[in-house]
Write an enzyme that holds these catalytic residues in place. Structure first.
Site, PDB file in Angstrom:
ATOM      1  N   GLY A  75       0.849  -1.198   0.000  1.00 57.49           N
ATOM      2  CA  GLY A  75       0.000   0.000   0.000  1.00 57.49           C
ATOM      3  C   GLY A  75       0.881   1.243   0.000  1.00 57.49           C
ATOM      4  O   GLY A  75       2.089   1.171  -0.245  1.00 57.49           O
ATOM      5  N   ARG A  76       0.253   2.380   0.306  1.00 58.01           N
ATOM      6  CA  ARG A  76       0.990   3.656   0.263  1.00 58.01           C
ATOM      7  C   ARG A  76       2.207   3.663   1.185  1.00 58.01           C
ATOM      8  O   ARG A  76       3.300   4.060   0.787  1.00 58.01           O
ATOM      9  CB  ARG A  76       0.057   4.809   0.669  1.00 58.01           C
ATOM     10  CG  ARG A  76      -0.830   5.294  -0.441  1.00 58.01           C
ATOM     11  CD  ARG A  76      -1.660   6.465   0.031  1.00 58.01           C
ATOM     12  NE  ARG A  76      -2.717   6.001   0.901  1.00 58.01           N
ATOM     13  CZ  ARG A  76      -3.971   5.798   0.507  1.00 58.01           C
ATOM     14  NH1 ARG A  76      -4.328   6.059  -0.730  1.00 58.01           N
ATOM     15  NH2 ARG A  76      -4.884   5.364   1.346  1.00 58.01           N
ATOM     16  N   ILE A  77       2.024   3.185   2.428  1.00 56.58           N
ATOM     17  CA  ILE A  77       3.139   3.261   3.393  1.00 56.58           C
ATOM     18  C   ILE A  77       4.247   2.287   2.989  1.00 56.58           C
ATOM     19  O   ILE A  77       5.432   2.617   3.042  1.00 56.58           O
ATOM     20  CB  ILE A  77       2.656   3.023   4.844  1.00 56.58           C
ATOM     21  CG1 ILE A  77       1.640   4.111   5.232  1.00 56.58           C
ATOM     22  CG2 ILE A  77       3.824   3.013   5.825  1.00 56.58           C
ATOM     23  CD1 ILE A  77       0.994   3.932   6.601  1.00 56.58           C
ATOM     24  N   ARG A  91      -1.043  -9.607   0.348  1.00 60.61           N
ATOM     25  CA  ARG A  91      -2.048 -10.580   0.769  1.00 60.61           C
ATOM     26  C   ARG A  91      -2.433 -11.551  -0.343  1.00 60.61           C
ATOM     27  O   ARG A  91      -3.045 -12.563  -0.105  1.00 60.61           O
ATOM     28  CB  ARG A  91      -3.269  -9.857   1.349  1.00 60.61           C
ATOM     29  CG  ARG A  91      -3.026  -9.518   2.815  1.00 60.61           C
ATOM     30  CD  ARG A  91      -4.097  -8.627   3.358  1.00 60.61           C
ATOM     31  NE  ARG A  91      -3.965  -7.263   2.841  1.00 60.61           N
ATOM     32  CZ  ARG A  91      -4.869  -6.326   2.985  1.00 60.61           C
ATOM     33  NH1 ARG A  91      -5.985  -6.581   3.619  1.00 60.61           N
ATOM     34  NH2 ARG A  91      -4.661  -5.109   2.505  1.00 60.61           N
ATOM     35  N   THR A 123       5.794  -1.109  11.956  1.00 61.89           N
ATOM     36  CA  THR A 123       5.199   0.204  12.247  1.00 61.89           C
ATOM     37  C   THR A 123       3.698   0.158  11.967  1.00 61.89           C
ATOM     38  O   THR A 123       3.057   1.200  11.886  1.00 61.89           O
ATOM     39  CB  THR A 123       5.821   1.298  11.343  1.00 61.89           C
ATOM     40  OG1 THR A 123       5.754   0.837   9.982  1.00 61.89           O
ATOM     41  CG2 THR A 123       7.244   1.613  11.721  1.00 61.89           C
ATOM     42  N   ARG A 179       0.654  -2.648  12.989  1.00 62.88           N
ATOM     43  CA  ARG A 179      -0.109  -2.975  14.190  1.00 62.88           C
ATOM     44  C   ARG A 179       0.544  -4.164  14.876  1.00 62.88           C
ATOM     45  O   ARG A 179       0.960  -5.127  14.217  1.00 62.88           O
ATOM     46  CB  ARG A 179      -1.559  -3.343  13.839  1.00 62.88           C
ATOM     47  CG  ARG A 179      -2.444  -2.152  13.481  1.00 62.88           C
ATOM     48  CD  ARG A 179      -2.707  -1.248  14.684  1.00 62.88           C
ATOM     49  NE  ARG A 179      -3.591  -0.147  14.359  1.00 62.88           N
ATOM     50  CZ  ARG A 179      -3.193   1.050  13.919  1.00 62.88           C
ATOM     51  NH1 ARG A 179      -1.897   1.301  13.763  1.00 62.88           N
ATOM     52  NH2 ARG A 179      -4.075   1.998  13.672  1.00 62.88           N
ATOM     53  N   GLU A 218      -0.869  -3.545  23.193  1.00 59.21           N
ATOM     54  CA  GLU A 218      -0.569  -2.145  23.431  1.00 59.21           C
ATOM     55  C   GLU A 218      -1.535  -1.512  24.444  1.00 59.21           C
ATOM     56  O   GLU A 218      -2.739  -1.781  24.344  1.00 59.21           O
ATOM     57  CB  GLU A 218      -0.722  -1.418  22.088  1.00 59.21           C
ATOM     58  CG  GLU A 218       0.234  -0.308  21.905  1.00 59.21           C
ATOM     59  CD  GLU A 218       0.231   0.183  20.475  1.00 59.21           C
ATOM     60  OE1 GLU A 218       0.688  -0.555  19.581  1.00 59.21           O
ATOM     61  OE2 GLU A 218      -0.241   1.296  20.283  1.00 59.21           O
ATOM     62  N   HIS A 239       4.601   3.752  19.671  1.00 57.45           N
ATOM     63  CA  HIS A 239       3.590   4.012  18.619  1.00 57.45           C
ATOM     64  C   HIS A 239       3.582   5.480  18.175  1.00 57.45           C
ATOM     65  O   HIS A 239       2.601   6.201  18.368  1.00 57.45           O
ATOM     66  CB  HIS A 239       2.183   3.581  19.083  1.00 57.45           C
ATOM     67  CG  HIS A 239       1.260   3.312  17.936  1.00 57.45           C
ATOM     68  ND1 HIS A 239       0.187   2.446  18.005  1.00 57.45           N
ATOM     69  CD2 HIS A 239       1.244   3.802  16.661  1.00 57.45           C
ATOM     70  CE1 HIS A 239      -0.444   2.415  16.839  1.00 57.45           C
ATOM     71  NE2 HIS A 239       0.170   3.237  16.006  1.00 57.45           N
ATOM     72  N   ILE A 240       4.716   5.883  17.582  1.00 56.01           N
ATOM     73  CA  ILE A 240       4.844   7.292  17.164  1.00 56.01           C
ATOM     74  C   ILE A 240       5.060   7.418  15.652  1.00 56.01           C
ATOM     75  O   ILE A 240       5.596   8.422  15.185  1.00 56.01           O
ATOM     76  CB  ILE A 240       5.986   8.007  17.932  1.00 56.01           C
ATOM     77  CG1 ILE A 240       7.313   7.229  17.818  1.00 56.01           C
ATOM     78  CG2 ILE A 240       5.602   8.230  19.384  1.00 56.01           C
ATOM     79  CD1 ILE A 240       8.530   7.997  18.292  1.00 56.01           C
TER      80      ILE A 240
HETATM   81  C1  DGY Z   1      -2.577   4.982  12.278  1.00 55.46           C
HETATM   82  O1  DGY Z   1      -2.936   6.052  11.796  1.00 55.46           O
HETATM   83  O2  DGY Z   1      -3.203   3.938  12.089  1.00 55.46           O
HETATM   84  C2  DGY Z   1      -1.325   5.010  13.094  1.00 55.46           C
HETATM   85  O3  DGY Z   1      -1.069   3.835  13.721  1.00 55.46           O
HETATM   86  C3  DGY Z   1      -1.312   6.178  14.050  1.00 55.46           C
HETATM   87  O4  DGY Z   1      -1.077   7.301  13.313  1.00 55.46           O
END
Ligand code: DGY
Length: 304
Positions: free
Chosen positions: A150-152, A172, A220, A222, A251, A269-270
């Site tokens: 995806g984008r990230i 997936r 980064t 979940r 978490e 989680h930043i």
């Molecule tokens: C999200 O947006 O899902 C991140 O985990 C928090 O910015």
């Protein structure tokens, strides 16, 4: 006038500007007040740490719109929202770069043992240059496998390429044998996929068995995408492997066993936590919620 209830004080000044005279905003101070205010709410604006399940949704008979201050929507019962025709607005796109930058930060910190170096200096234990002090790993020429295109994922790949990593993908739709072959090649494994019932514990004991003994795992996305117990046992048995984590299975709890390990870099989680991104998330969320309340379909409405 729409009644808009916030579960948390998310940029109240920006919210007031965007909703102006079209919304009355409520920022309840406790659970009791929240329950009372949401009974009449047209919209609820909430955080990823607030679980919006069927029971809670049923306590809000007038709810038309939910605004989640996150891109991930795993805290919301989406199929029930769909059934109740509740529109769900979230914050895609605006946090892509910040999250990708944090993935690279975690990887470089892990590869070069940055937290160990900082600790040594701060404790006053740096006693002079040594040929074997905190030797790490170079990234150039190594293979990074990214799960989630995806984008990230794509933005992270750009940054990883910039430091000389070769990129391989899993998504997936990859077959079991593609996944196996690709995982075996990973010097870095970075996870960028949404958490759904299907992706929970995607990285489990049997996949850990396929990984190299010195792989660097970055998450980064979940926490529950990784079986944390299996991760801890893998890291204990393979001290040259490592994990750079921004998210955790339960978490905000971080298992002591994980934080004690030297081969982890842990952050709270930043991923999206830059001034620019958090402001952009607030603006696009509030604008989207307002449009949805007005019967329009904003670009950041979940289209599941
Ligand atoms: C999200 O947006 O899902 C991140 O985990 C928090 O910015």
């Amino acid at each position: 006038m729409y009644k808009i209830v916030f579960t948390d004080p998310i940029y109240p000044d920006r919210a007031k500007k965007i909703f102006k005279k079209q919304g009355i905003l409520f920022f309840p101070k406790n659970k009791k007040q929240l329950l009372k205010e949401t009974k009449e709410a047209d919209a609820l604006i909430t955080l990823l740490s607030y679980s919006l399940d069927k029971t809670r949704i049923n306590e809000m008979p007038h709810l038309h719109v939910v605004g989640n201050y996150a891109v991930g929507l795993n805290n919301i019962d989406l199929s029930f929202c769909k059934k109740r025709k509740i529109k769900v607005i979230h914050t895609p796109k605006v946090l892509t770069r910040a999250t990708a930058e944090l993935a690279l930060t975690l990887l470089m910190s892990l590869a070069r043992r940055v937290p160990e170096g900082i600790e040594l200096c701060k404790k006053g234990e740096f006693t002079g240059w040594k040929p074997d002090l905190l030797l790490g790993k170079e990234l150039k020429g190594k293979t990074a496998v990214l799960f989630g295109k995806g984008r990230i994922g794509k933005e992270t790949a750009k940054l990883f390429k910039a430091v000389g990593l070769k990129i391989e993908w899993i998504d997936r739709s990859s077959s079991v044998s593609e996944i196996k072959t690709t995982l075996k090649k990973a010097d870095v494994l970075s996870i960028h996929t949404p958490l759904t019932p299907e992706t929970k514990h995607w990285l489990n004991a049997s996949k850990f068995n396929l990984l190299k003994k010195e792989v660097m795992i970055i998450n980064t996305a979940r926490g529950p995408l990784i079986d944390e117990k299996a991760l801890i046992s893998f890291l204990k048995n393979n001290p040259y492997a490592g994990a750079g984590l921004d998210v955790y299975e339960f978490e905000p709890a971080i298992p002591k066993e994980l934080s004690k390990l030297k081969n982890t870099v842990l952050l709270p989680h930043i991923g999206s936590a830059t001034h620019e991104t958090r402001e952009a998330m607030a603006d696009c969320l509030f604008e989207g919620v307002l449009k949805a309340l007005q019967g329009k379909s904003p670009w950041n409405q979940w289209k599941g």
